[in-house]
Design a protein around this motif. Structure first.
Motif, PDB file in Angstrom:
ATOM      1  N   ASN A   1       0.830  -1.206   0.000  1.00 16.10           N
ATOM      2  CA  ASN A   1       0.000   0.000   0.000  1.00 16.10           C
ATOM      3  C   ASN A   1       0.864   1.256   0.000  1.00 16.10           C
ATOM      4  N   GLU A   2       1.914   1.252   0.805  1.00 19.87           N
ATOM      5  CA  GLU A   2       2.832   2.399   0.835  1.00 19.87           C
ATOM      6  C   GLU A   2       3.490   2.600  -0.526  1.00 19.87           C
ATOM      7  N   LEU A   3       3.854   1.501  -1.164  1.00 20.55           N
ATOM      8  CA  LEU A   3       4.473   1.570  -2.485  1.00 20.55           C
ATOM      9  C   LEU A   3       3.501   2.172  -3.501  1.00 20.55           C
ATOM     10  N   ALA A   4       2.255   1.728  -3.471  1.00 14.31           N
ATOM     11  CA  ALA A   4       1.249   2.255  -4.397  1.00 14.31           C
ATOM     12  C   ALA A   4       1.029   3.752  -4.185  1.00 14.31           C
ATOM     13  N   VAL A   5       0.943   4.164  -2.933  1.00 10.43           N
ATOM     14  CA  VAL A   5       0.752   5.589  -2.629  1.00 10.43           C
ATOM     15  C   VAL A   5       1.956   6.398  -3.114  1.00 10.43           C
ATOM     16  N   GLU A   6       3.140   5.859  -2.928  1.00 11.37           N
ATOM     17  CA  GLU A   6       4.362   6.535  -3.386  1.00 11.37           C
ATOM     18  C   GLU A   6       4.355   6.681  -4.913  1.00 11.37           C
ATOM     19  N   TYR A   7       4.012   5.616  -5.614  1.00  9.65           N
ATOM     20  CA  TYR A   7       3.918   5.685  -7.072  1.00  9.65           C
ATOM     21  C   TYR A   7       2.889   6.740  -7.489  1.00  9.65           C
ATOM     22  N   GLU A   8       1.760   6.709  -6.816  1.00 10.45           N
ATOM     23  CA  GLU A   8       0.689   7.652  -7.141  1.00 10.45           C
ATOM     24  C   GLU A   8       1.150   9.095  -6.931  1.00 10.45           C
ATOM     25  N   SER A   9       1.878   9.356  -5.851  1.00  6.78           N
ATOM     26  CA  SER A   9       2.350  10.712  -5.563  1.00  6.78           C
ATOM     27  C   SER A   9       3.347  11.202  -6.605  1.00  6.78           C
ATOM     28  N   LYS A  10       3.974  10.268  -7.305  1.00  3.96           N
ATOM     29  CA  LYS A  10       4.943  10.616  -8.342  1.00  3.96           C
ATOM     30  C   LYS A  10       4.312  10.537  -9.741  1.00  3.96           C
ATOM     31  N   ASP A  11       2.967  10.471  -9.794  1.00  2.59           N
ATOM     32  CA  ASP A  11       2.219  10.367 -11.050  1.00  2.59           C
ATOM     33  C   ASP A  11       2.612   9.142 -11.864  1.00  2.59           C
ATOM     34  N   MET A  12       3.008   8.089 -11.188  1.00  4.46           N
ATOM     35  CA  MET A  12       3.337   6.819 -11.834  1.00  4.46           C
ATOM     36  C   MET A  12       2.095   5.927 -11.713  1.00  4.46           C
ATOM     37  N   PHE A  13       1.026   6.332 -12.432  1.00  5.89           N
ATOM     38  CA  PHE A  13      -0.286   5.724 -12.256  1.00  5.89           C
ATOM     39  C   PHE A  13      -0.335   4.258 -12.659  1.00  5.89           C
ATOM     40  N   GLU A  14       0.346   3.899 -13.737  1.00 10.21           N
ATOM     41  CA  GLU A  14       0.317   2.502 -14.169  1.00 10.21           C
ATOM     42  C   GLU A  14       0.964   1.595 -13.127  1.00 10.21           C
ATOM     43  N   GLU A  15       2.102   2.045 -12.576  1.00 10.45           N
ATOM     44  CA  GLU A  15       2.786   1.251 -11.557  1.00 10.45           C
ATOM     45  C   GLU A  15       1.918   1.124 -10.305  1.00 10.45           C
ATOM     46  N   ALA A  16       1.305   2.236  -9.905  1.00 13.02           N
ATOM     47  CA  ALA A  16       0.416   2.205  -8.735  1.00 13.02           C
ATOM     48  C   ALA A  16      -0.765   1.281  -8.994  1.00 13.02           C
ATOM     49  N   ALA A  17      -1.316   1.339 -10.200  1.00 14.53           N
ATOM     50  CA  ALA A  17      -2.456   0.484 -10.544  1.00 14.53           C
ATOM     51  C   ALA A  17      -2.085  -0.994 -10.479  1.00 14.53           C
ATOM     52  N   LYS A  18      -0.870  -1.332 -10.913  1.00 13.36           N
ATOM     53  CA  LYS A  18      -0.421  -2.728 -10.838  1.00 13.36           C
ATOM     54  C   LYS A  18      -0.383  -3.204  -9.385  1.00 13.36           C
ATOM     55  N   VAL A  19       0.138  -2.348  -8.512  1.00 18.97           N
ATOM     56  CA  VAL A  19       0.218  -2.722  -7.098  1.00 18.97           C
ATOM     57  C   VAL A  19      -1.181  -2.860  -6.517  1.00 18.97           C
ATOM     58  N   TYR A  20      -2.055  -1.877  -6.798  1.00 17.47           N
ATOM     59  CA  TYR A  20      -3.430  -1.951  -6.291  1.00 17.47           C
ATOM     60  C   TYR A  20      -4.148  -3.198  -6.810  1.00 17.47           C
ATOM     61  N   THR A  21      -3.895  -3.551  -8.064  1.00 15.74           N
ATOM     62  CA  THR A  21      -4.519  -4.750  -8.623  1.00 15.74           C
ATOM     63  C   THR A  21      -4.038  -5.994  -7.886  1.00 15.74           C
ATOM     64  N   SER A  22      -2.748  -6.052  -7.578  1.00 10.80           N
ATOM     65  CA  SER A  22      -2.225  -7.207  -6.839  1.00 10.80           C
ATOM     66  C   SER A  22      -2.832  -7.303  -5.446  1.00 10.80           C
ATOM     67  N   LEU A  23      -3.258  -6.162  -4.917  1.00  7.84           N
ATOM     68  CA  LEU A  23      -3.903  -6.128  -3.598  1.00  7.84           C
ATOM     69  C   LEU A  23      -5.418  -6.310  -3.690  1.00  7.84           C
ATOM     70  N   LYS A  24      -5.917  -6.499  -4.918  1.00  6.54           N
ATOM     71  CA  LYS A  24      -7.347  -6.627  -5.203  1.00  6.54           C
ATOM     72  C   LYS A  24      -8.111  -5.347  -4.885  1.00  6.54           C
ATOM     73  N   HIS A  25      -7.440  -4.221  -5.028  1.00  3.76           N
ATOM     74  CA  HIS A  25      -8.087  -2.911  -4.892  1.00  3.76           C
ATOM     75  C   HIS A  25      -8.382  -2.410  -6.307  1.00  3.76           C
ATOM     76  N   TYR A  26      -9.289  -3.134  -6.974  1.00  2.00           N
ATOM     77  CA  TYR A  26      -9.590  -2.849  -8.370  1.00  2.00           C
ATOM     78  C   TYR A  26     -10.175  -1.452  -8.547  1.00  2.00           C
ATOM     79  N   ASP A  27     -10.908  -0.996  -7.564  1.00  2.00           N
ATOM     80  CA  ASP A  27     -11.497   0.335  -7.649  1.00  2.00           C
ATOM     81  C   ASP A  27     -10.417   1.413  -7.716  1.00  2.00           C
ATOM     82  N   LYS A  28      -9.410   1.316  -6.867  1.00  2.00           N
ATOM     83  CA  LYS A  28      -8.326   2.295  -6.875  1.00  2.00           C
ATOM     84  C   LYS A  28      -7.521   2.205  -8.169  1.00  2.00           C
ATOM     85  N   ALA A  29      -7.258   0.993  -8.608  1.00  2.00           N
ATOM     86  CA  ALA A  29      -6.503   0.808  -9.848  1.00  2.00           C
ATOM     87  C   ALA A  29      -7.261   1.398 -11.028  1.00  2.00           C
ATOM     88  N   ALA A  30      -8.554   1.144 -11.097  1.00  2.00           N
ATOM     89  CA  ALA A  30      -9.362   1.665 -12.202  1.00  2.00           C
ATOM     90  C   ALA A  30      -9.412   3.185 -12.185  1.00  2.00           C
TER      91      ALA A  30
END
Length: 170
Positions: free
Chosen positions: A74-103
């Motif tokens: 989760n920390e990694l996804a938030v860090e990616y998101e803060s750096k506008d690395m949306f695809e990377e954050a989405a991959k992490v969220y998907t692995s966590l089954k947070h499909y809503d956040k990834a989408a």
């Protein structure tokens, strides 16, 4: 020999803390690992916001601690998101089954490919079950799968308004 080991461990511990305080996190981590202090090593990496390294180390050394791995991811996804690395954050969220956040992240990019990927996530059965249970009966739910409806590009989620809408082709 036991006394010698205790002295070595105490000196190594102090050295690791000094290295960490000086910002030499990788060197500090090596010292913590030499001491068998895996939690401390992962903690040092997390404090330094080196979440990918922390995740890899935790996965290797502390794989039974799923709560820790999830927290770091989760920390990694938030860090990616803060750096506008949306695809990377989405991959992490998907692995966590947070499909809503990834989408939602993929839809923010706005291009056809990203919105289509967001739609695929939104239409994932796990996500649909979660979101449909949250939507009140007063909301209009219009989900159209792009495969089934040619006039729709994708389905995106707006959590701010707690609704679901379809993005039409421009």
């Amino acid at each position: 020999h036991a006394f010698g080991h205790e002295v070595w461990a105490a000196v190594t511990w102090l050295y690791a803390q000094q290295l960490e305080a000086q910002g030499e996190v990788q060197k500090a981590v090596m010292q913590y690992l030499a001491l068998g202090e895996d939690q401390q090593a992962v903690g040092a990496l997390r404090t330094a916001k080196l979440f990918m390294e922390a995740f890899v180390l935790a996965q290797e050394r502390l794989s039974s601690d799923q709560e820790l791995l999830t927290s770091i991811a989760n920390e990694l996804a938030v860090e990616y998101e803060s750096k506008d690395m949306f695809e990377e954050a989405a991959k992490v969220y998907t692995s966590l089954k947070h499909y809503d956040k990834a989408a939602a992240l993929l839809a923010r990019r706005g291009d056809h490919v990203a919105v289509h990927a967001a739609a695929s996530l939104v239409c994932h059965p796990y996500f649909l079950q979660r979101i449909c249970s949250k939507i009140q009966s007063s909301f209009l739910l219009r989900l159209s799968l792009p495969v089934m409806k040619a006039n729709f590009v994708a389905v995106a989620v707006d959590f701010t308004n707690a609704g679901v809408w379809a993005l039409k082709r421009s």
